[in-house]
Design an enzyme around this catalytic site. Structure first.
Site, PDB file in Angstrom:
ATOM      1  N   HIS A 124       0.877  -1.180   0.000  1.00 45.75           N
ATOM      2  CA  HIS A 124       0.000   0.000   0.000  1.00 45.75           C
ATOM      3  C   HIS A 124       0.915   1.231   0.000  1.00 45.75           C
ATOM      4  O   HIS A 124       2.026   1.169   0.536  1.00 45.75           O
ATOM      5  CB  HIS A 124      -0.828  -0.062   1.290  1.00 45.75           C
ATOM      6  N   ASP A 201       3.035  -4.814   7.952  1.00 38.36           N
ATOM      7  CA  ASP A 201       1.836  -3.999   7.833  1.00 38.36           C
ATOM      8  C   ASP A 201       0.639  -4.950   7.924  1.00 38.36           C
ATOM      9  O   ASP A 201       0.318  -5.665   6.973  1.00 38.36           O
ATOM     10  CB  ASP A 201       1.871  -3.257   6.483  1.00 38.36           C
ATOM     11  N   GLN A 204      -4.611  -5.261   6.775  1.00 37.72           N
ATOM     12  CA  GLN A 204      -5.658  -6.148   6.244  1.00 37.72           C
ATOM     13  C   GLN A 204      -5.743  -7.470   6.998  1.00 37.72           C
ATOM     14  O   GLN A 204      -6.760  -8.155   6.933  1.00 37.72           O
ATOM     15  CB  GLN A 204      -5.404  -6.438   4.759  1.00 37.72           C
ATOM     16  N   LYS A 227     -10.347  -1.042  10.585  1.00 40.03           N
ATOM     17  CA  LYS A 227     -10.499  -2.186   9.677  1.00 40.03           C
ATOM     18  C   LYS A 227     -10.891  -3.442  10.449  1.00 40.03           C
ATOM     19  O   LYS A 227     -10.966  -4.528   9.887  1.00 40.03           O
ATOM     20  CB  LYS A 227      -9.201  -2.410   8.908  1.00 40.03           C
ATOM     21  N   CYS A 365      -4.753   2.628  -3.805  1.00 42.08           N
ATOM     22  CA  CYS A 365      -3.531   3.098  -3.117  1.00 42.08           C
ATOM     23  C   CYS A 365      -2.376   2.126  -3.322  1.00 42.08           C
ATOM     24  O   CYS A 365      -1.547   1.924  -2.419  1.00 42.08           O
ATOM     25  CB  CYS A 365      -3.762   3.327  -1.620  1.00 42.08           C
TER      26      CYS A 365
HETATM   27  N1  PMP Z   1      -1.755  -0.820   4.586  1.00 48.41           N
HETATM   28  C1  PMP Z   1      -2.730  -1.516   4.011  1.00 48.41           C
HETATM   29  C2  PMP Z   1      -2.449  -2.890   3.485  1.00 48.41           C
HETATM   30  C3  PMP Z   1      -4.014  -0.978   3.910  1.00 48.41           C
HETATM   31  O1  PMP Z   1      -4.997  -1.678   3.339  1.00 48.41           O
HETATM   32  C4  PMP Z   1      -4.253   0.314   4.418  1.00 48.41           C
HETATM   33  C5  PMP Z   1      -5.622   0.955   4.316  1.00 48.41           C
HETATM   34  N2  PMP Z   1      -6.243   0.787   3.096  1.00 48.41           N
HETATM   35  C6  PMP Z   1      -3.193   0.997   5.022  1.00 48.41           C
HETATM   36  C7  PMP Z   1      -1.959   0.399   5.096  1.00 48.41           C
HETATM   37  C8  PMP Z   1      -3.379   2.366   5.600  1.00 48.41           C
HETATM   38  O2  PMP Z   1      -4.254   2.313   6.677  1.00 48.41           O
HETATM   39  P1  PMP Z   1      -4.822   3.650   7.338  1.00 48.41           P
HETATM   40  O3  PMP Z   1      -5.387   4.462   6.238  1.00 48.41           O
HETATM   41  O4  PMP Z   1      -5.848   3.181   8.301  1.00 48.41           O
HETATM   42  O5  PMP Z   1      -3.668   4.337   8.000  1.00 48.41           O
END
Ligand code: PMP
Length: 560
Positions: A124, A201, A204, A227, A365
């Site tokens: 991401h 990270d 998910q 999430k 993203c």
């Molecule tokens: N890493 C991953 C794999 C994500 O899916 C996301 C959110 N889509 C993020 C990081 C960022 O998370 P946040 O916007 O809650 O900081």
């Protein structure tokens, strides 16, 4: 503990009872954020109604109550992750801030020119950009792990990328697009061999897997509460205590200090050293409620249901002939990313939205991943244990309908008859024509149909006109606009897009500006026009951005 009951579980999420665009909501955007159970919503309300006070500092009952609830959530997260100590749990705004904290606090002070940061192609942006910034600041380099055919980080090539110069390996536990569990145990093992740190990270993974950081032996693990049925604006950085002790503060202010004088400031101990300022107290407490909610579920029953739902969804989607998954194999969690041959991702997402189905379309993203897979974007359905098999059936039925029927078959639309009879070409449409069409279309469903039909009125642009100069930037789909000024100072426009919905919006917008002078174009109030059409509230953020980008392009072209 009661056995998992789908009906009971779903009933905890009041938002799912809502109608959206006059249809029952089918929420398939859980990878972006999950919905919240009543207990989480109530916990947030209760905090403000019964315990609101600042934590740690004040010497009164409310503050003591708030502090106890706040710190009790930290204990729950420690237990959830099987961390060694509460000092290892740092509150942040979310995964993004957690990664930025490590990049700036650890990375900025530890990385040297030539040191290597290893990421993967499926990260991401939140796990790419903070590292790019710190690489720029320190002279470190970024290396990128390739993926195998199944979309997971390729184990076979780990040692081609992780080696003596590697200082940290930062990878997603599960990609938000691919939905496969990455082999993080192997990655952590190889990183350790070269004394490199590891950051996982878990944004998910956290809602779908049991995570044990002691067992994994990673150095950092990050996730966001929103999430996993918790509130937005709160997240977690887990870090090994000895590492966090050595790292300097990320932000400075109240709460993170022990003593302050103009000569010297000393810092608070962990975890407060990394928690400057008044924190998101309500968010932390509501995250505690989300964890309690999860603890009360029959976990194995929930996993069994979610797995059955995932398998069913995969099978049903696989039966759609035009559907192409971005990776072939069944995902490990219910995240399904695909394209539909001959259809633009945004057209599909907008059409689904018009019948109450929330999905995502675009790059998610993960622009480098889209590039790696050689696609510009995809549609993503992400499910949760509160989704039903009937909802899957409904979405699949809609997708089948959309792929079998071309916009041609939407001939019930009034625009077809009116437009054919009165003004066969888009350039003959006026604002009044458009307003009268939309006045008859009451629901978003029928407005959407009108937009799609209006898109058909937009003549395709010749290939020679599709240049970088005519490209509309800021639009998630490709769109082009060409302006010609006539001798009378009036402008006429030609436009095109690879998304039908954008072609429709172009027709609507051009009706307002075609054959007008620059002054008339600048004076036209597009916002009121869209509001009168009843479209303002229906344009999703990406479509709204598209409209803004088109309007900006028109203004730029007529100003030049
Ligand atoms: N890493 C991953 C794999 C994500 O899916 C996301 C959110 N889509 C993020 C990081 C960022 O998370 P946040 O916007 O809650 O900081």
């Amino acid at each position: 503990m009661e056995k998992f009951s789908f009906t009971h579980f779903r009933r905890q999420f009041p938002i799912l009872e809502n109608l959206v665009n006059e249809h029952s909501l089918v929420y398939f955007d859980n990878a972006a954020t999950t919905q919240k159970p009543v207990c989480v919503i109530e916990s947030h309300n209760n905090y403000y109604q019964q315990s609101n006070a600042n934590v740690h500092r004040a010497s009164h009952a409310l503050s003591a109550r708030a502090t106890a609830a706040y710190e009790s959530a930290r204990k729950k997260v420690k237990k959830l992750l099987n961390a060694n100590a509460e000092e290892e749990i740092i509150w942040t705004k979310g995964s993004t801030e957690s990664i930025n904290l490590v990049a700036q606090s650890w990375g900025r002070t530890s990385l040297q020119p030539g040191d290597e940061i290893v990421l993967s192609y499926s990260e991401h942006h939140a796990n790419i950009v903070p590292w790019q910034i710190v690489a720029e600041q320190t002279g470190a380099k970024i290396k990128v792990l390739p993926l195998n055919k199944a979309g997971q980080i390729a184990i076979a090539q780990l040692e081609d990328f992780i080696g003596e110069r590697t200082r940290i390996v930062c990878v997603g536990h599960i990609s938000n697009v691919i939905g496969r569990i990455n082999p993080i145990e192997n990655i952590i093992r190889v990183a350790k061999k070269y004394q490199a740190l590891t950051l996982i990270d878990g944004a998910q993974a956290i809602a779908h897997l049991k995570v044990d950081v002691s067992d994994l032996d990673c150095d950092f693990y990050v996730f966001s509460a929103h999430k996993m049925y918790g509130p937005t604006g709160i997240g977690v950085l887990y870090g090994k205590q000895e590492l966090l002790e050595q790292m300097p503060p990320y932000q400075a202010g109240g709460e993170m200090i022990k003593t302050v004088s103009f000569e010297q400031t000393t810092f608070n101990q962990l975890p407060h050293k990394f928690e400057a300022g008044t924190p998101n107290i309500a968010g932390v407490i509501a995250l505690g409620a989300a964890l309690e909610f999860l603890e009360q579920q029959d976990y194995s029953g929930l996993v069994t249901y979610e797995t059955a739902l995932k398998k069913y969804c995969f099978r049903q989607l696989s039966s759609i002939p035009a559907l192409e998954f971005i990776v072939d194999e069944e995902p490990d969690i219910p995240i399904f990313s695909f394209t539909l041959t001959g259809h633009h991702n945004h057209d599909i997402a907008t059409a689904l939205d018009s019948v109450g189905i929330a999905v995502r379309a675009g790059h998610h993203c993960t622009m480098p991943l889209m590039h790696y897979l050689n696609i510009t974007g995809c549609i993503r359905l992400s499910l949760s244990a509160y989704n039903s098999m009937q909802e899957v059936d409904f979405v699949v039925q809609q997708l089948e309908k959309l792929t079998q029927t071309d916009a041609q078959s939407l001939s019930t639309s009034s625009v077809n008859e009116i437009a054919e009879a009165n003004f066969p070409q888009a350039d003959r449409l006026t604002v009044d024509n458009i307003l009268s069409l939309f006045a008859k279309a009451k629901s978003w469903d029928s407005k959407h149909r009108e937009i799609m039909m209006l898109g058909k009125k937009q003549l395709p642009l010749a290939a020679k006109d599709k240049t970088p100069l005519s490209l509309i930037s800021g639009c998630e789909s490709h769109a082009w606009l060409v302006a010609n000024e006539n001798t009378d100072g009036k402008f006429c426009f030609k436009a095109d897009s690879d998304a039908k919905v954008i072609r429709g919006l172009l027709t609507i917008i051009l009706a307002a500006v075609d054959n007008k002078t620059a002054a008339q174009i600048h004076a036209f109030d597009m916002n009121s026009y869209f509001s009168e059409l009843g479209l303002l509230q229906h344009l999703s953020p990406s479509r709204g951005n598209g409209v803004r980008a088109i309007v900006q392009k028109i203004q730029q072209l007529v100003a030049d």
